[in-house]
Design a protein around this motif. Structure first.
Motif, PDB file in Angstrom:
ATOM      1  N   SER A  54      58.040  60.943  88.630  1.00 40.98           N
ATOM      2  CA  SER A  54      57.172  60.167  87.734  1.00 40.98           C
ATOM      3  C   SER A  54      56.297  59.190  88.513  1.00 40.98           C
ATOM      4  O   SER A  54      55.225  58.792  88.034  1.00 40.98           O
ATOM      5  CB  SER A  54      58.007  59.421  86.686  1.00 40.98           C
ATOM      6  OG  SER A  54      58.724  58.343  87.248  1.00 40.98           O
ATOM      7  N   GLY A  55      56.729  58.809  89.733  1.00 42.72           N
ATOM      8  CA  GLY A  55      55.915  57.945  90.580  1.00 42.72           C
ATOM      9  C   GLY A  55      55.114  58.703  91.617  1.00 42.72           C
ATOM     10  O   GLY A  55      54.603  58.130  92.557  1.00 42.72           O
ATOM     11  N   ALA A  56      55.006  60.009  91.480  1.00 43.28           N
ATOM     12  CA  ALA A  56      54.234  60.957  92.311  1.00 43.28           C
ATOM     13  C   ALA A  56      55.149  61.747  93.237  1.00 43.28           C
ATOM     14  O   ALA A  56      55.141  62.970  93.232  1.00 43.28           O
ATOM     15  CB  ALA A  56      53.109  60.305  93.105  1.00 43.28           C
ATOM     16  N   GLY A  57      55.952  61.058  94.052  1.00 45.64           N
ATOM     17  CA  GLY A  57      56.886  61.747  94.936  1.00 45.64           C
ATOM     18  C   GLY A  57      56.193  62.464  96.079  1.00 45.64           C
ATOM     19  O   GLY A  57      55.324  63.287  95.863  1.00 45.64           O
ATOM     20  N   TYR A  58      56.556  62.165  97.306  1.00 40.72           N
ATOM     21  CA  TYR A  58      55.946  62.863  98.440  1.00 40.72           C
ATOM     22  C   TYR A  58      57.017  63.233  99.450  1.00 40.72           C
ATOM     23  O   TYR A  58      58.125  62.689  99.449  1.00 40.72           O
ATOM     24  CB  TYR A  58      54.866  62.005  99.107  1.00 40.72           C
ATOM     25  CG  TYR A  58      55.425  61.066 100.157  1.00 40.72           C
ATOM     26  CD1 TYR A  58      55.357  61.396 101.508  1.00 40.72           C
ATOM     27  CD2 TYR A  58      56.046  59.876  99.803  1.00 40.72           C
ATOM     28  CE1 TYR A  58      55.886  60.554 102.475  1.00 40.72           C
ATOM     29  CE2 TYR A  58      56.578  59.030 100.754  1.00 40.72           C
ATOM     30  CZ  TYR A  58      56.502  59.372 102.090  1.00 40.72           C
ATOM     31  OH  TYR A  58      57.036  58.545 103.038  1.00 40.72           O
ATOM     32  N   GLY A  59      56.675  64.178 100.299  1.00 34.72           N
ATOM     33  CA  GLY A  59      57.601  64.584 101.342  1.00 34.72           C
ATOM     34  C   GLY A  59      56.857  65.266 102.469  1.00 34.72           C
ATOM     35  O   GLY A  59      55.619  65.196 102.557  1.00 34.72           O
ATOM     36  N   ASN A  60      57.595  65.965 103.316  1.00 34.71           N
ATOM     37  CA  ASN A  60      56.982  66.520 104.522  1.00 34.71           C
ATOM     38  C   ASN A  60      56.259  67.848 104.307  1.00 34.71           C
ATOM     39  O   ASN A  60      55.812  68.467 105.274  1.00 34.71           O
ATOM     40  CB  ASN A  60      58.018  66.647 105.646  1.00 34.71           C
ATOM     41  CG  ASN A  60      59.247  67.436 105.223  1.00 34.71           C
ATOM     42  OD1 ASN A  60      59.206  68.208 104.262  1.00 34.71           O
ATOM     43  ND2 ASN A  60      60.342  67.240 105.951  1.00 34.71           N
ATOM     44  N   MET A  61      56.113  68.283 103.052  1.00 42.72           N
ATOM     45  CA  MET A  61      55.258  69.436 102.756  1.00 42.72           C
ATOM     46  C   MET A  61      54.018  69.038 101.982  1.00 42.72           C
ATOM     47  O   MET A  61      53.284  69.889 101.461  1.00 42.72           O
ATOM     48  CB  MET A  61      56.025  70.512 101.988  1.00 42.72           C
ATOM     49  CG  MET A  61      57.083  71.229 102.813  1.00 42.72           C
ATOM     50  SD  MET A  61      57.561  72.849 102.124  1.00 42.72           S
ATOM     51  CE  MET A  61      58.384  72.346 100.621  1.00 42.72           C
ATOM     52  N   MET A  62      53.717  67.724 101.905  1.00 42.40           N
ATOM     53  CA  MET A  62      52.586  67.301 101.081  1.00 42.40           C
ATOM     54  C   MET A  62      51.247  67.743 101.661  1.00 42.40           C
ATOM     55  O   MET A  62      50.282  67.938 100.918  1.00 42.40           O
ATOM     56  CB  MET A  62      52.600  65.786 100.874  1.00 42.40           C
ATOM     57  CG  MET A  62      52.333  64.939 102.088  1.00 42.40           C
ATOM     58  SD  MET A  62      52.254  63.182 101.616  1.00 42.40           S
ATOM     59  CE  MET A  62      52.063  62.424 103.228  1.00 42.40           C
ATOM     60  N   ARG A  63      51.153  67.926 102.978  1.00 45.11           N
ATOM     61  CA  ARG A  63      49.896  68.366 103.560  1.00 45.11           C
ATOM     62  C   ARG A  63      49.606  69.832 103.208  1.00 45.11           C
ATOM     63  O   ARG A  63      48.470  70.278 103.261  1.00 45.11           O
ATOM     64  CB  ARG A  63      49.897  68.184 105.084  1.00 45.11           C
ATOM     65  CG  ARG A  63      50.141  66.743 105.534  1.00 45.11           C
ATOM     66  CD  ARG A  63      49.881  66.550 107.028  1.00 45.11           C
ATOM     67  NE  ARG A  63      48.475  66.779 107.330  1.00 45.11           N
ATOM     68  CZ  ARG A  63      47.999  67.837 107.958  1.00 45.11           C
ATOM     69  NH1 ARG A  63      48.823  68.807 108.357  1.00 45.11           N
ATOM     70  NH2 ARG A  63      46.716  67.959 108.191  1.00 45.11           N
ATOM     71  N   LYS A  64      50.643  70.558 102.814  1.00 42.79           N
ATOM     72  CA  LYS A  64      50.503  71.960 102.420  1.00 42.79           C
ATOM     73  C   LYS A  64      50.413  72.120 100.901  1.00 42.79           C
ATOM     74  O   LYS A  64      49.622  72.927 100.397  1.00 42.79           O
ATOM     75  CB  LYS A  64      51.695  72.761 102.953  1.00 42.79           C
ATOM     76  CG  LYS A  64      51.737  74.242 102.548  1.00 42.79           C
ATOM     77  CD  LYS A  64      50.632  75.055 103.191  1.00 42.79           C
ATOM     78  CE  LYS A  64      50.805  76.536 102.886  1.00 42.79           C
ATOM     79  NZ  LYS A  64      49.729  77.363 103.474  1.00 42.79           N
ATOM     80  N   TYR A  65      51.217  71.330 100.165  1.00 43.70           N
ATOM     81  CA  TYR A  65      51.346  71.558  98.721  1.00 43.70           C
ATOM     82  C   TYR A  65      51.092  70.324  97.857  1.00 43.70           C
ATOM     83  O   TYR A  65      51.262  70.396  96.639  1.00 43.70           O
ATOM     84  CB  TYR A  65      52.729  72.119  98.411  1.00 43.70           C
ATOM     85  CG  TYR A  65      52.966  73.502  98.959  1.00 43.70           C
ATOM     86  CD1 TYR A  65      52.253  74.588  98.480  1.00 43.70           C
ATOM     87  CD2 TYR A  65      53.915  73.722  99.970  1.00 43.70           C
ATOM     88  CE1 TYR A  65      52.473  75.870  98.980  1.00 43.70           C
ATOM     89  CE2 TYR A  65      54.148  74.997 100.472  1.00 43.70           C
ATOM     90  CZ  TYR A  65      53.415  76.070  99.977  1.00 43.70           C
ATOM     91  OH  TYR A  65      53.627  77.339 100.471  1.00 43.70           O
ATOM     92  N   GLY A  66      50.701  69.201  98.463  1.00 43.28           N
ATOM     93  CA  GLY A  66      50.481  68.002  97.672  1.00 43.28           C
ATOM     94  C   GLY A  66      51.774  67.266  97.378  1.00 43.28           C
ATOM     95  O   GLY A  66      52.840  67.582  97.911  1.00 43.28           O
TER      96      GLY A  66
ATOM     97  N   GLY B 239      45.591  64.183 104.904  1.00 46.21           N
ATOM     98  CA  GLY B 239      44.773  65.347 105.221  1.00 46.21           C
ATOM     99  C   GLY B 239      45.352  66.591 104.569  1.00 46.21           C
ATOM    100  O   GLY B 239      46.275  66.532 103.754  1.00 46.21           O
ATOM    101  N   GLY B 240      44.829  67.750 104.922  1.00 43.56           N
ATOM    102  CA  GLY B 240      45.295  68.992 104.335  1.00 43.56           C
ATOM    103  C   GLY B 240      45.081  68.996 102.830  1.00 43.56           C
ATOM    104  O   GLY B 240      44.044  68.561 102.321  1.00 43.56           O
TER     105      GLY B 240
END
Length: 540
Positions: free
Chosen positions: A186-198, A409-410
Motif C-alpha cells: 500500500s506504500g508502493a514497496g520496492y526491492g532489488n527487481m524494481m529496475r526490471k519490473y517497477g 533508472g530502468g
C-alpha cells in the motif's frame, strides 16, 4: 479570510477536537460497551470473541509485542491500545469499522509491524488495534501468473509459496522476508527487481478492501480512483486492505549475487564515483545497492567502507562481461559471484546462509530486534568527488549512522509519475535510506542516535532533491510531519504530503474526501480531507 474570522474558525476547530477527545475518553471508561458492539456485529458463523484481547487478557502483551519491530516503541511508557482485534475473518474487520465509528475511537491497522515510527500500533489518543496477522492466505496460480495474497502475510511467505509452484517466477518486493504485505504494497514497496519490473504496487491487478461504510469491495466495485489510491498512497488513509491480487514476474532459473567491500584505502572514492554515474544506467536486470558505513581498521583508525551488493537476473559470465565494460573500477571477479536460484537470492540479501532450507522464509520473526531510526532522500545529480570526500569526513565524525543508496533508472524511469500515487520516477538517480540501529534502552540513547541521523540527513541537503525535498512514504519518518492524528491544518498536511506524493497529492485528497468524509481512517501522517469539506461524525 480576515484575522478575526480565522481566529474564530481556529477556536471552533480546537473546541470540536477537544470535544472529540473528551467524548472518546468517556466512551473508553466503559470498554465493555465496545466489546459488546463487536460481539453484536459478529457473524454467527465466524464469532469474533476469540479474536478480542483486552489488557485483562493473559496474552494481551505477547500479542501486542509480537509484531513490534522497533524497540523504541516497546517501552513501558509507550501508549497501548485499549483492545486488540486479531481479525480471523472479513466480518471481524467490518465489525471493527462499524464499532470504531459508532464509538468515536481511533483504529490503528497493523499488518507486519515493520513500521519505523510505530504509526500502525501507537497513538496518544484512545485507540484499538486491528491486527491482520491471522489473515495471511496466499493462493498462487502459475497458469495465469497471478496470486491472491492477504495483507497479513509476510514477503517471505509470498516468495516461498511462489517458489513452491515455479522456479521461474518471482515478485518484485522488499528484501526483508519478515515485512508485512499490507503496509509494504500500500506504500508502493520496492526491492532489488524494481529496475526490471517497477515497485510492488506497479504489479497489482486487483484488491479486496473494507471501506469506511464496512462494505467488502473489489477493484470493480470500489472504482478506479480508490484502486489507484491504495497502490502507493498508503492504504490506511482510505480503507482496510484485506488482500491484493499480484502479477507474478518471470525470473531465470539461475541468478547471480555478489557483495564486494572497499575501504577508502582501497579506492572507495573512485569506485563510488563511478557507481553513481553508471548504476542507474546499467541493464535493467542488474541492481547494485551501495551501502556506506564507518569501520575501524586494525590500527584503530576509522575509515569509510563502501559495500556493493547486487542481484543480477542472469548467469555470472554475462554479469562479469557487463561489469568489465560498464563498472570496471569495482574489479568484480568470478570468485565474487554466486550463482543461485531467485528464491535463494532472498536468503543472500537477508544475510542468511545459502545452504539454509528456504522454509526459513516462513519464519515471521526477524533475526534480531533493535532500536531504530530511519530517514530518506532522493538524488537527482551525481555528487562531485569533493562532495563525496566531505561526506566521508562527516560520516566518520558521526560514526554511527549508515546510508544505503538504491539505484533507479530502468523500468523506474519508464513508468509515468502519475501511474500510481508513488511519484518518484524519471530523473531520480537513486534513493537514500539513512539508518541508525542501537541496542541501548532509554530516551537518552534514543535522542543521541536520532540526533546523529538527523545531522547526517541535514548534511546531505545540498546533494538531494529540492522544492520539495522528496521522501519515501514507507520509510516512515515522524520528522517529516506528524499531525494531530490526521487533523492538522490542510496547508501543513499538504506541505508534508508533497514530499511523499508530489503532484499526486491533490488527487489523493480528493479521493480521501469522497470515500471517507468523516476521516475515520486517520493517523499521524494520513491523507487529509479537503479543507472546505471537513465533516465530523455525529457519533464522535
Amino acid at each position: 479570510m480576515g484575522k478575526l474570522k480565522a481566529v474564530v474558525v481556529v477556536t471552533m476547530i480546537s473546541t470540536v477536537l477537544l470535544s472529540i477527545l473528551w467524548r472518546a475518553t468517556l466512551h473508553l471508561e466503559d470498554n465493555e460497551s465496545f466489546v459488546r458492539c463487536l460481539l453484536d456485529h459478529s457473524h454467527p458463523s465466524h464469532p469474533v470473541s476469540s479474536a478480542i484481547y483486552t489488557p485483562k487478557s493473559s496474552s494481551f502483551s505477547s500479542v501486542l509485542e509480537s509484531y513490534i519491530r522497533n524497540l523504541r516503541f516497546n517501552e513501558s511508557s509507550t501508549p497501548k491500545p485499549f483492545l486488540i482485534l486479531t481479525a480471523l475473518h472479513e466480518s471481524h474487520i467490518q465489525a471493527a469499522v462499524t464499532c470504531g465509528k459508532s464509538h468515536g475511537v481511533q483504529m490503528k491497522i497493523r499488518s507486519g509491524g515493520h513500521d519505523y515510527e510505530g504509526l500502525s500500533y501507537v497513538s496518544t489518543l484512545p485507540f484499538f488495534l486491528l491486527d491482520m496477522f491471522n489473515l495471511r492466505s496466499i493462493d498462487v496460480d502459475i497458469e495465469t501468473e497471478t496470486a491472491w495474497v492477504q495483507t497479513g502475510a509476510t514477503l517471505g511467505e509470498v516468495f516461498y509459496r511462489i517458489a513452491e509452484k515455479s522456479k521461474t517466477h518471482g515478485f518484485p518486493a522488499g528484501v526483508c522476508p519478515t515485512v508485512g504485505v499490507g503496509g509494504h504494497i500500500s506504500g508502493a514497496g520496492y526491492g532489488n527487481m524494481m529496475r526490471k519490473y517497477g515497485v510492488s504496487a506497479d504489479n497489482v491487478l486487483d484488491a479486496l478492501i473494507i471501506d469506511a461504510n464496512g462494505r467488502l469491495l473489489d477493484r470493480q466495485s470500489m472504482g478506479e480512483d480508490l484502486f489507484w489510491a491504495i497502490r502507493g498512497g498508503g492504504g490506511a488513509s482510505f480503507a482496510v486492505v484485506l488482500a491484493y491480487k499480484i502479477k507474478l514476474v518471470r525470473v531465470p532459473e539461475t541468478v547471480t549475487v555478489f557483495q564486494v567491500d572497499r575501504t577508502l584505502e582501497e579506492d572507495a572514492t573512485d569506485i563510488v564515483d563511478q557507481w553513481q554515474h553508471v548504476a542507474y544506467n546499467l541493464p535493467q536486470e542488474l541492481f547494485i545497492r551501495l551501502m556506506l558505513d564507518v569501520v575501524v581498521k586494525s590500527s584503530g583508525e576509522k575509515t569509510l567502507r563502501a559495500s556493493f551488493v547486487s542481484l543480477f537476473l542472469g548467469d555470472s559470465e554475462s554479469l562479469l562481461s557487463i561489469m568489465k565494460e560498464r563498472f570496471p573500477k569495482l574489479g568484480l571477479s568470478k570468485s565474487d559471484c554466486i550463482e543461485t536460484s531467485w528464491v535463494k537470492s532472498v536468503l543472500f540479501w537477508s544475510n542468511i546462509p545459502l545452504e539454509t532450507d528456504i522454509q526459513v522464509l516462513l519464519d515471521r520473526t526477524p533475526q534480531t530486534l533493535d532500536y531504530l531510526k530511519r530517514k530518506s532522500d532522493y538524488v537527482r545529480e551525481p555528487i562531485r568527488k569533493a562532495g563525496l570526500e566531505s561526506l566521508w569526513k562527516k560520516m566518520m565524525e558521526l560514526e554511527k549512522p549508515r546510508m544505503y543508496f538504491n539505484p533507479y533508472g530502468g523500468k523506474m524511469a519508464e513508468i509515468a509519475a502519475e501511474e500510481i500515487p508513488f511519484p518518484h520516477r524519471a530523473g531520480n538517480l537513486w534513493k537514500i535510506q539513512y539508518l541508525a540501529n542501537w541496542n541501548e534502552a532509554g530516551i537518552e540513547a534514543a535522542n543521541r542516535y536520532i540526533d546523529l541521523t538527523r545531522r547526517l540527513h541535514e548534511f546531505m541537503t545540498p546533494f538531494v532533491s529540492k522544492d520539495p525535498r522528496q521522501a519515501f512514504l514507507n520509510y516512515r519518518d515522524a520528522d517529516l510531519g506528524s499531525s494531530s492524528h490526521g487533523k492538522a491544518s490542510y496547508s501543513e498536511a499538504r506541505l508534508n504530503g508533497m514530499k511523499w506524493f508530489m503532484g499526486n497529492f491533490d488527487r489523493l485528497v480528493q479521493i480521501k474526501t469522497e470515500v471517507d468524509p468523516t476521516n475515520f481512517f486517520s493517523y499521524e501522517q494520513s491523507i487529509p480531507l479537503l479543507p472546505h469539506q471537513v465533516h465530523l461524525d455525529d457519533d464522535m
